[in-house]
Design a protein around this motif. Structure first.
Motif, PDB file in Angstrom:
ATOM      1  N   ILE A   1       0.869  -1.176   0.000  1.00  0.00           N
ATOM      2  CA  ILE A   1       0.000   0.000   0.000  1.00  0.00           C
ATOM      3  C   ILE A   1       0.906   1.227   0.000  1.00  0.00           C
ATOM      4  N   PRO A   2       0.726   2.146  -0.931  1.00  0.00           N
ATOM      5  CA  PRO A   2       1.593   3.324  -0.986  1.00  0.00           C
ATOM      6  C   PRO A   2       1.464   4.164   0.289  1.00  0.00           C
ATOM      7  N   PHE A   3       2.559   4.779   0.665  1.00  0.00           N
ATOM      8  CA  PHE A   3       2.583   5.575   1.886  1.00  0.00           C
ATOM      9  C   PHE A   3       2.362   7.059   1.629  1.00  0.00           C
ATOM     10  N   GLY A   4       1.906   7.422   0.442  1.00  0.00           N
ATOM     11  CA  GLY A   4       1.660   8.822   0.116  1.00  0.00           C
ATOM     12  C   GLY A   4       0.336   9.330   0.658  1.00  0.00           C
ATOM     13  N   ASN A   5      -0.468   8.460   1.256  1.00  0.00           N
ATOM     14  CA  ASN A   5      -1.769   8.855   1.805  1.00  0.00           C
ATOM     15  C   ASN A   5      -1.591   9.350   3.241  1.00  0.00           C
ATOM     16  N   PRO A   6      -2.628   9.943   3.835  1.00  0.00           N
ATOM     17  CA  PRO A   6      -2.501  10.469   5.204  1.00  0.00           C
ATOM     18  C   PRO A   6      -2.130   9.396   6.235  1.00  0.00           C
ATOM     19  N   VAL A   7      -2.633   8.194   6.074  1.00  0.00           N
ATOM     20  CA  VAL A   7      -2.307   7.115   7.022  1.00  0.00           C
ATOM     21  C   VAL A   7      -0.826   6.773   6.909  1.00  0.00           C
ATOM     22  N   GLY A   8      -0.336   6.635   5.694  1.00  0.00           N
ATOM     23  CA  GLY A   8       1.068   6.311   5.488  1.00  0.00           C
ATOM     24  C   GLY A   8       2.004   7.380   6.012  1.00  0.00           C
ATOM     25  N   ARG A   9       1.658   8.632   5.771  1.00  0.00           N
ATOM     26  CA  ARG A   9       2.495   9.735   6.281  1.00  0.00           C
ATOM     27  C   ARG A   9       2.509   9.744   7.809  1.00  0.00           C
ATOM     28  N   PHE A  10       1.371   9.464   8.426  1.00  0.00           N
ATOM     29  CA  PHE A  10       1.279   9.400   9.888  1.00  0.00           C
ATOM     30  C   PHE A  10       2.150   8.266  10.423  1.00  0.00           C
ATOM     31  N   VAL A  11       2.056   7.105   9.786  1.00  0.00           N
ATOM     32  CA  VAL A  11       2.845   5.945  10.221  1.00  0.00           C
ATOM     33  C   VAL A  11       4.332   6.237  10.075  1.00  0.00           C
ATOM     34  N   PHE A  12       4.735   6.814   8.957  1.00  0.00           N
ATOM     35  CA  PHE A  12       6.143   7.163   8.769  1.00  0.00           C
ATOM     36  C   PHE A  12       6.607   8.165   9.826  1.00  0.00           C
ATOM     37  N   ALA A  13       5.801   9.171  10.095  1.00  0.00           N
ATOM     38  CA  ALA A  13       6.192  10.187  11.078  1.00  0.00           C
ATOM     39  C   ALA A  13       6.411   9.580  12.457  1.00  0.00           C
ATOM     40  N   LEU A  14       5.598   8.590  12.808  1.00  0.00           N
ATOM     41  CA  LEU A  14       5.728   7.966  14.125  1.00  0.00           C
ATOM     42  C   LEU A  14       6.861   6.949  14.206  1.00  0.00           C
ATOM     43  N   THR A  15       7.223   6.333  13.094  1.00  0.00           N
ATOM     44  CA  THR A  15       8.116   5.170  13.172  1.00  0.00           C
ATOM     45  C   THR A  15       9.479   5.330  12.518  1.00  0.00           C
ATOM     46  N   ASP A  16       9.672   6.313  11.673  1.00  0.00           N
ATOM     47  CA  ASP A  16      10.947   6.435  10.955  1.00  0.00           C
ATOM     48  C   ASP A  16      12.148   6.489  11.891  1.00  0.00           C
ATOM     49  N   TRP A  17      12.016   7.175  13.017  1.00  0.00           N
ATOM     50  CA  TRP A  17      13.147   7.370  13.919  1.00  0.00           C
ATOM     51  C   TRP A  17      13.690   6.056  14.483  1.00  0.00           C
ATOM     52  N   ILE A  18      12.865   5.017  14.567  1.00  0.00           N
ATOM     53  CA  ILE A  18      13.356   3.736  15.088  1.00  0.00           C
ATOM     54  C   ILE A  18      13.521   2.692  13.985  1.00  0.00           C
ATOM     55  N   VAL A  19      12.649   2.704  12.986  1.00  0.00           N
ATOM     56  CA  VAL A  19      12.687   1.673  11.947  1.00  0.00           C
ATOM     57  C   VAL A  19      13.886   1.864  11.011  1.00  0.00           C
ATOM     58  N   LEU A  20      14.161   3.081  10.619  1.00  0.00           N
ATOM     59  CA  LEU A  20      15.264   3.300   9.665  1.00  0.00           C
ATOM     60  C   LEU A  20      16.615   2.866  10.223  1.00  0.00           C
ATOM     61  N   PRO A  21      16.977   3.196  11.476  1.00  0.00           N
ATOM     62  CA  PRO A  21      18.252   2.673  12.007  1.00  0.00           C
ATOM     63  C   PRO A  21      18.242   1.144  12.144  1.00  0.00           C
ATOM     64  N   LEU A  22      17.097   0.571  12.535  1.00  0.00           N
ATOM     65  CA  LEU A  22      17.017  -0.886  12.650  1.00  0.00           C
ATOM     66  C   LEU A  22      17.151  -1.566  11.289  1.00  0.00           C
ATOM     67  N   ARG A  23      16.685  -0.905  10.257  1.00  0.00           N
ATOM     68  CA  ARG A  23      16.733  -1.483   8.911  1.00  0.00           C
ATOM     69  C   ARG A  23      18.179  -1.656   8.434  1.00  0.00           C
ATOM     70  N   LYS A  24      19.092  -0.859   8.969  1.00  0.00           N
ATOM     71  CA  LYS A  24      20.500  -1.012   8.605  1.00  0.00           C
ATOM     72  C   LYS A  24      21.060  -2.327   9.146  1.00  0.00           C
ATOM     73  N   VAL A  25      20.501  -2.782  10.261  1.00  0.00           N
ATOM     74  CA  VAL A  25      20.957  -4.017  10.898  1.00  0.00           C
ATOM     75  C   VAL A  25      20.101  -5.208  10.472  1.00  0.00           C
ATOM     76  N   LEU A  26      18.804  -4.969  10.298  1.00  0.00           N
ATOM     77  CA  LEU A  26      17.850  -6.027   9.962  1.00  0.00           C
ATOM     78  C   LEU A  26      17.214  -5.754   8.601  1.00  0.00           C
ATOM     79  N   PRO A  27      17.811  -6.261   7.558  1.00  0.00           N
ATOM     80  CA  PRO A  27      17.209  -6.020   6.236  1.00  0.00           C
ATOM     81  C   PRO A  27      15.911  -6.812   6.087  1.00  0.00           C
ATOM     82  N   GLY A  28      15.064  -6.326   5.225  1.00  0.00           N
ATOM     83  CA  GLY A  28      13.815  -7.025   4.959  1.00  0.00           C
ATOM     84  C   GLY A  28      14.038  -8.239   4.081  1.00  0.00           C
ATOM     85  N   TYR A  29      13.044  -9.081   4.041  1.00  0.00           N
ATOM     86  CA  TYR A  29      13.084 -10.265   3.192  1.00  0.00           C
ATOM     87  C   TYR A  29      11.800 -10.304   2.389  1.00  0.00           C
TER      88      TYR A  29
END
Length: 180
Positions: A32-60
């Motif tokens: 689901i694209p994150f360009g909608n209001p829900v996606g922007r809200f989720v990114f605003a709340l989670t980017d600060w922790i998810v982005l650093p973790l993503r460097k250590v834990l890549p997705g599959y």
């Protein structure tokens, strides 16, 4: 009283942040694209922790393990702080946090289905309606195959809510059995 207030505030904070991480995980899984209001809200709340973790834990494939681990870390912090306040139960914190994550997942699904049901009655034309439709459709699809429309009403959200409540009861009983 102080403990109850603190436990409540920690539950709200961990629920909001952990729930946003789980929603991010699910939105990415459903593509689901994150360009909608829900996606922007989720990114605003989670980017600060998810982005650093993503460097250590890549997705599959479509799974974002960084979002899942972030949600677990919020639950771990919540129950770790409560264990510190009580002064015991430190060894049970990881297990309790895992059950907290399961409860958070079930609560989030219940919330999505309730919002979907309300929006289906109102038929609001907004980007949020489309996102909620796309998030709930995979969960409701199996029920729609079994349950026919009754007088023009789709009862599949009700059936899913009943099943989710049963799952919540099972998780609570399993958690209680392990903690005894």
């Amino acid at each position: 009283m102080f403990f109850q207030i603190t436990a409540f505030l920690l539950d709200v904070a961990a629920g909001l942040l952990g729930g946003a991480c789980l929603l991010r995980l699910y939105m990415q899984y459903q593509r689901i694209p994150f360009g909608n209001p829900v996606g922007r809200f989720v990114f605003a709340l989670t980017d600060w922790i998810v982005l650093p973790l993503r460097k250590v834990l890549p997705g599959y494939k479509r799974w974002d393990f960084a979002s899942l681990v972030a949600a677990y870390l919020f639950e771990l912090a919540q129950f770790g702080i409560l264990a510190l306040m009580i002064g015991r139960g430190y060894s049970m914190v990881p297990a309790v946090a895992a059950f907290g994550l399961l409860r958070l997942l079930i609560s989030g699904m219940i919330g999505l289905v309730i919002v979907y049901a309300i929006l289906s009655w109102v038929r609001a034309d907004s980007p949020i309606t489309d996102v909620i439709d796309r998030l709930t459709a995979p969960m409701l699809r199996p029920f729609r195959k079994i349950i026919p429309l009754v007088g023009g009403f789709d009862l599949s959200p009700l059936a899913l809510l009943v099943l989710l409540q049963v799952a919540a009861i099972i998780v609570a009983n399993l958690q209680g059995a392990i903690l005894r």
